[in-house]
Design an enzyme around this catalytic site. Structure first.
Site, PDB file in Angstrom:
ATOM      1  N   CYS A 102      -6.650 -15.818 -36.534  1.00 19.36           N
ATOM      2  CA  CYS A 102      -6.518 -17.236 -36.870  1.00 19.36           C
ATOM      3  C   CYS A 102      -5.673 -17.275 -38.129  1.00 19.36           C
ATOM      4  O   CYS A 102      -6.146 -16.939 -39.213  1.00 19.36           O
ATOM      5  CB  CYS A 102      -7.876 -17.892 -37.113  1.00 19.36           C
ATOM      6  SG  CYS A 102      -7.728 -19.557 -37.796  1.00 19.36           S
ATOM      7  N   CYS A 105      -6.850 -20.277 -40.827  1.00 18.52           N
ATOM      8  CA  CYS A 105      -8.075 -20.144 -41.624  1.00 18.52           C
ATOM      9  C   CYS A 105      -8.785 -18.882 -41.156  1.00 18.52           C
ATOM     10  O   CYS A 105      -8.283 -17.798 -41.402  1.00 18.52           O
ATOM     11  CB  CYS A 105      -8.949 -21.391 -41.511  1.00 18.52           C
ATOM     12  SG  CYS A 105      -9.079 -22.099 -39.867  1.00 18.52           S
ATOM     13  N   SER A 106      -9.917 -19.010 -40.488  1.00 16.48           N
ATOM     14  CA  SER A 106     -10.571 -17.804 -39.993  1.00 16.48           C
ATOM     15  C   SER A 106     -11.437 -18.145 -38.784  1.00 16.48           C
ATOM     16  O   SER A 106     -12.545 -17.656 -38.651  1.00 16.48           O
ATOM     17  CB  SER A 106     -11.408 -17.155 -41.091  1.00 16.48           C
ATOM     18  OG  SER A 106     -12.296 -18.104 -41.631  1.00 16.48           O
ATOM     19  N   CYS A 107     -10.928 -19.003 -37.888  1.00 20.45           N
ATOM     20  CA  CYS A 107     -11.671 -19.388 -36.688  1.00 20.45           C
ATOM     21  C   CYS A 107     -12.098 -18.145 -35.917  1.00 20.45           C
ATOM     22  O   CYS A 107     -11.308 -17.218 -35.724  1.00 20.45           O
ATOM     23  CB  CYS A 107     -10.813 -20.266 -35.788  1.00 20.45           C
ATOM     24  SG  CYS A 107     -10.364 -21.822 -36.551  1.00 20.45           S
TER      25      CYS A 107
END
Lengths: 197, 105
Positions: A102, A105-107
């Site tokens: 991702c 962000c950090s999905c």
């Protein structure tokens, strides 16, 4: 607080989290117990849940078809609670290797796989995985032949992803529990392959 | 075209189908944007329709994000995205992009 019991000032984000949590409790929006329960539930979710899905797909061709068509429904079929998760399973084949990142962000499919590893959230992984995936995978110890297509999936919006790795040789006749034991978190992100010890 | 996930929001009609060539709009509005910078202006191919979802740019402003907007997975050739890409020409990157960021290529 650290192990020695010495005073440590809050970091910026700790202070923000505590302030926000206390405000929400004060205003009666959530209770401390609800926060604790949610944190406990988050910690209880582990990659073993995803491994169960992969192992099932390895032994049941019809299940695999359903998993690739709608991974959310396929997880629910196994009794896994995954509220709100819209999951897409991507299949590794001899011609295709999949990996997830991702960049924004950090999905991550937390409700299926639990808390993501720190490197998944790092700027290094997020910026380089789309730019030079073969170099990044090599740093994980995974060298992909040039004859194999690499598909990097940038998880930017409402979908979350699960890599369905190939079942390794040497696992003939294994039952689902034993198969699940070799499906690692990293294999389901696409930075490793399941191996037989 | 069959969406991967059915949602019941009031939604805009999908304009693209699988295999269509699309170009990501090269624009830089302010706000909460889910279209990565590195892909703006690049041409790819619709891989699938994920479904229709509330517009995240509107949600971030505390609005409803409705009507929901068709969300696609778009496949891009790495060599097209990064001219100096070192891997083979078959390598791709696939990204979820909302319809209002896409135009016919």
């Amino acid at each position: 607080m650290n192990d020695q019991g010495r005073y440590q000032p809050f970091t910026y984000y700790q202070l923000m989290e505590t302030s926000l949590r206390e405000l929400l409790v004060e205003k009666g929006i959530v209770t401390h117990e609800q926060v604790d329960e949610e944190v406990a539930a988050m910690r209880a979710r582990t990659p073993e849940r995803g491994a169960k899905v992969v192992a099932k797909a390895w032994v049941d061709a019809e299940y695999k078809k359903r998993l690739l068509a709608n991974a959310t429904a396929a997880c629910e079929e196994l009794g896994l609670e995954i509220p709100g998760l819209r999951l897409v399973a991507v299949e590794n084949t001899p011609q295709v290797h999949n990996a997830i990142v991702c960049t924004l962000c950090s999905c991550y499919p937390r409700v299926l796989l639990g808390i993501p590893p720190d490197w998944y959230k790092s700027r290094n992984y997020r910026s380089r995985m789309v730019r030079e995936p073969r170099a990044v995978l090599a740093e994980f110890g995974l060298r992909i032949a040039d004859t194999v297509q690499i598909r990097v999936h940038d998880s930017t919006a409402d979908m979350r992803y699960l890599v369905l790795p190939m079942r390794p040789k040497g696992t003939e006749g294994w039952d689902e529990t034993r198969l699940a034991s070799i499906v690692t978190r990293d294999a389901m992100i696409g930075v490793a392959l399941p191996t037989v010890a | 075209m069959q969406a991967q996930f059915e949602t019941d929001y009031p939604a805009l009609a999908p304009r693209f189908k699988v295999g269509d060539k699309v170009k990501v709009r090269a624009t830089a509005p302010l706000g909460h944007i889910r279209t990565p910078f590195y892909i703006r202006g690049h041409v790819g191919e619709i891989e699938r329709l994920c479904g229709s979802f509330p517009n995240p740019e509107e949600l971030a402003q505390m609005r409803s994000g409705l009507p929901a907007i068709p969300l696609y997975r778009v496949r891009f050739k790495q060599k097209e995205v990064w001219p100096d890409y070192k891997g083979p020409g078959s390598d791709v990157v696939e990204i979820e992009i909302f319809q209002h960021w896409l135009e016919k290529a």
